[in-house]
Write an enzyme that holds these catalytic residues in place. Structure first.
Site: not given
Lengths: 718, 183
Positions: B71-73
């Site tokens: 889910g990291q940018t």
């Protein structure tokens, strides 16, 4: 019925494949649909197809994200294929690589050691910064793995990481882990750790203290040696050869432990073992024991001679180095170096080199045997081999150094010349001149040689090589009384002056000056003018200038007569030798490529190997910096190169003409009092220089033997 | 022909076809924990997922291929690579993270606009209900503007991956919907 039911199910599962749809979207689109199919078997087929296209050289990099989706699988075959794909295309999709990281990390903890191994190997192979950021955990874990197979792979990965990103590698501190691996209980891990450390050490000597590490683990290495594969043995032996024994006991111990490997089937292991033994023999006193070891080495070398020709060649090159250090080691085995009719040319040439070096000059029987062998060889048909043998004959004669024997050699040479083959004239001319150089006072010999050579009507066209012509002209200058058609011959050479190479030009210049009293006046004038105006060779021109000056000063008769009565010094051997430093270095590099080229590997060469950087996955500005650095380095290199070549040139000149150049200044403003001495020393050394030069050209390797520091510089250049 | 037979066999056993389900959400929402809760029924210690995890699990005679994407940018842009052929999306929200509710909402609506996801069912987990100060399912629903979603079967379930509450309920609903749509 349950098992049967299961079986049917399994059979169907494996056999169900979706027939590829024929679409007009093209192959890539088809593959893409296959790769994301809902059926595992179809996906696997699609991966296989993709890899097939990849190996055929088609660009399937656009499928990267879709192939990536298949990386997480329990099927090891499929995993391998996907890894293969990732390895190949990671650099074209550096930003997408980040999606693989998690899989790598999970796979590095997989219960299956093969998968752990594969994961860490592939991960360290991808030269993309973003992936390397996450390598720490898996690398550290695999370095501490329970399975030696995984550890041995991880150890190599440290070197790979170091190569790609040195700073990161040092920051992570994996180098310490790597050093600990040297005390591993598994020999394969130890060997790979050494190989890895070696690699790192050659990239950056400050990163690891390799010599210290080696000396701390010598016992460990010796233990591991007996239990590992041949390649691991070579690595360990090479490491051992870098170790300096503490005392005689230590050296003795090492020799005893490694000497069993002299009987190994792999020649590389044998050579590496010899390398270690020779290194440690230095610490032992001469005595029974060393003799015993030398005997062992000798039988190992003999066994190398029963390998295929390619390996024989390598062995011969190495034997030549070893012989230089221990000349007596193979004396009794001369016979095995005799040439067989089906040896390839390169082995034949090398064998002659060994034979000449090996023969014992105090043993007449052996020398005579070899003489007859060489005589046979010079009747062969390969011109290169024949001319080497003819040279070998003269080398043998000079080595044995007995008038009767030399006469025998000469008889063979004369016989060869008279047999009428033109191609061997060059070799014979050089060989005979060499013999004369060895015993210049032998009148009957010089007479017979000169009368034979005098009978050649046109030596300018008959002789091909520069060095042969040079020798011929030298001979005319030395024994003008035996040449009945001296003037014609010299005139012919002078006419051809501009077309000749340096050696012939210098030699012609010297001879004409020497004989200026007997020749017609115009010849001298002619040659001096040609040498000062028509040649592009600085050496020839300078020499001509000096002669001209010497001849044109007022009361020069004493100087000139001294000039004319100079003789080249007597030569004792025409067999080239390594300088002690080169020899020492080469002995430490037995069995490597340097032992074949006779040029020791050194640091400047190592630096050349380092110009590998990751380019993919960097931003434009980083790339620009990289390019800039590269350019700066290149210019630095160029400057270094120029500097080196200049220094080599001057150094070479100095040895050729000794202090000719230094004396040049004095010569031009000399006073009458000092003129004679100055002129004397300069011309004397010039003549010496020329004789050296001609020798140097006779044997192409000669330079490496004679010019000490120059060779060093030259080697640095390459 | 091959197509025909294989689909026939699949109907009979329902064995070979895998349903793709994506688990998405902002970083730290609990996606990986939910995945392994489904897979092995235990709580595993996780690290931020760089890339993805994928597990195959059988649930009510269906083979589910569950993808948990990081889910990291930096990874969010690559979610789209995985949209194709997706049966359902599980969107996980950290109910305690009120500050980023807005971001989560944006990401969710952006994702649902994708053509490839038009037929996919949506299940939202309002996760971390075990933590104090967690928003309730209806509050999360309001924050995410779920009411706006038309033409899509969706549901929101309050859950706690750590305690194992709400996960099976949510999945049951999802499977029912998928079965209806697929068969």
């Amino acid at each position: 019925m349950a098992p049967l039911d299961k079986k049917i199910k399994k059979f169907l599962k494996n056999s169900i494949r979706i027939a590829p749809k024929i679409s007009d979207k093209g192959e890539l689109a088809e593959l893409r649909t296959g790769l994301v199919s809902q059926y595992p078997q179809t996906r696997k087929d699609a991966i296989k197809q993709t890899i097939k296209q990849m190996t055929l050289g088609k660009d399937v990099s656009t499928l990267f994200p879709d192939v990536l989706k298949n990386i997480a699988t329990n099927d090891i075959e499929q995993k391998k294929l996907v890894y293969l794909y990732v390895m190949n295309y990671a650099e074209t999709h550096p930003e997408l690589c980040i999606l693989v990281v998690n899989t790598f990390v999970t796979d590095a903890q997989d219960p299956n050691p093969l998968i752990r191994c594969m994961a860490i190997r592939t991960m360290s192979m991808i030269r993309v910064d973003k992936i390397l950021e996450y390598i720490e955990t898996p690398l550290r874990k695999t370095l501490q793995d329970d399975n030696p197979y995984v550890r041995k792979t991880a150890v190599i990965c440290v070197a790979k990481l170091f190569q790609v990103n040195k700073i990161l590698c040092i920051e992570l501190g994996v180098l310490e882990d790597l050093s600990y691996s040297l005390s591993d209980e598994n020999p394969m891990v130890i060997a790979n750790a050494i190989a890895s450390l070696n690699e790192i050490y050659s990239l950056d000597e400050t990163a690891v203290k390799l010599p210290e590490l080696i000396s701390r683990h010598v016992d460990k290495f010796l233990n591991a040696l007996n239990e590992c594969t041949e390649w691991a043995r070579i690595t360990i032996l090479t490491a051992l050869s870098e170790y300096q024994a503490k005392d005689t006991m230590d050296a003795n111990n090492i020799i005893t432990r490694v000497k069993a490997h002299l009987q190994h089937v792999n020649p590389a292991v044998v050579l590496a073992t010899i390398k270690v033994i020779i290194k440690n023999m230095n610490y032992m006193d001469a005595g029974q024991q060393t003799e015993l070891i030398q005997k062992k080495i000798s039988s190992a070398l003999v066994s190398l001679m029963s390998t295929p020709p390619e390996l024989q060649y390598v062995a011969l090159k190495n034997i030549r180095i070893i012989l230089e250090k221990y000349p007596e080691i193979l004396t009794k085995e001369l016979r095995i170096f005799y040439i067989k009719f089906n040896d390839p040319l390169y082995v034949k040439l090398e064998k002659v080199e060994i034979l000449i070096r090996l023969v014992d000059p105090s043993n007449l029987k052996q020398c005579t045997l070899l003489l007859n062998e060489l005589k046979e060889y010079s009747m062969e048909f390969e011109p290169e081999f024949v001319s080497r043998c003819i040279l070998g004959l003269s080398q043998l004669g000079i080595k044995y150094s007995n008038e009767k024997f030399i006469q025998k050699v000469l008889d063979i040479l004369i016989e060869l010349v008279e047999s009428g083959q033109n191609s061997i004239n060059d070799g014979c001319c050089i060989a005979m001149c060499n013999l004369l150089r060895h015993c210049p006072t032998n009148a009957s010999m010089s007479k017979s040689i000169c009368s034979l050579l005098n009978s050649w009507s046109s030596p300018v066209t008959l002789l091909q090589q520069d060095s042969a012509k040079c020798n011929y002209i030298w001979l005319m200058g030395e024994y003008p009384q035996y040449f009945s058609t001296l003037g014609d011959k010299i005139n012919e050479f002078v006419e051809n002056f501009t077309g000749e190479s340096t050696l012939t030009q210098t030699s012609l210049l010297i001879t004409v000056v020497k004989l200026h009293n007997t020749l017609e006046g115009s010849v001298l004038q002619n040659v001096l003018e040609l040498a000062t105006h028509e040649t592009s060779e600085v050496d020839v021109r300078d020499m001509a200038m000096i002669y001209w000056r010497c001849l044109s000063i007022d009361d020069s008769s004493a100087l000139v007569s001294q000039l004319c009565n100079l003789h080249a010094p007597v030569i004792d051997s025409t067999i080239d030798k390594f300088t002690p430093e080169v020899l020492e270095k080469l002995l430490g590099q037995l069995g490597t490529i340097s032992s074949i080229y006779f040029t020791p590997m050194d640091d400047s060469m190592r630096k050349k190997l380092q110009h590998q950087n990751i380019i993919k996955g960097k931003h434009l500005d980083e790339l620009q910096d990289l390019a800039k650095n590269e350019l700066e380095n290149k210019t630095n290199d160029d400057i270094l190169l120029d500097f080196d070549s200049e220094s080599v040139n001057t150094a070479a000149n100095q040895t050729q003409n000794n202090n000719l150049l230094g004396d040049l200044d004095d010569l031009f403003d000399f006073g009458t009092s000092s003129s004679t001495t100055n002129g004397n020393s300069s011309t004397g050394s010039a003549a010496e220089g020329i004789s050296q030069l001609s020798l140097g050209n006779n044997n192409s390797d000669k330079t490496s033997g004679t010019a000490d520091s120059n060779t060093q510089d030259l080697l640095n250049l390459f | 022909m091959g197509n025909y037979f294989s689909s026939m066999f699949d109907r009979l056993w329902g064995a070979n076809k895998e349903l793709r389900i994506l688990i998405l959400g902002l970083d730290g929402a609990g996606k990986t924990t939910i995945l392994y809760r489904l897979q092995i029924g235990e709580v595993v210690t996780t690290k931020p997922t760089i890339g993805f995890n994928v597990e195959t699990l059988s649930y009510k005679n269906l083979k589910l291929n569950v993808w948990d994407l990081g889910g990291q940018t930096s990874i969010r842009p690559y979610w789209r690579c995985y949209y194709a052929d997706t049966a359902a999306v599980i969107f996980v929200v950290d109910s305690t993270d009120k500050d980023r509710m807005n971001t989560a909402s944006q990401e969710l609506h952006l994702m649902l606009q994708e053509e490839e996801l038009q037929d996919a069912a949506l299940l939202v987990f309002a996760n971390k209900q075990d933590q104090p100060g967690a928003l309730s399912a209806s509050e999360v629903s309001k924050e995410l503007n779920l009411v706006e979603l038309k033409d899509r079967s969706w549901s929101i379930v309050a859950s706690s991956a750590i305690k194992g509450e709400g996960i099976t309920e949510g999945l049951d609903w999802l499977i029912d919907v998928i079965k209806d749509e697929q068969l």
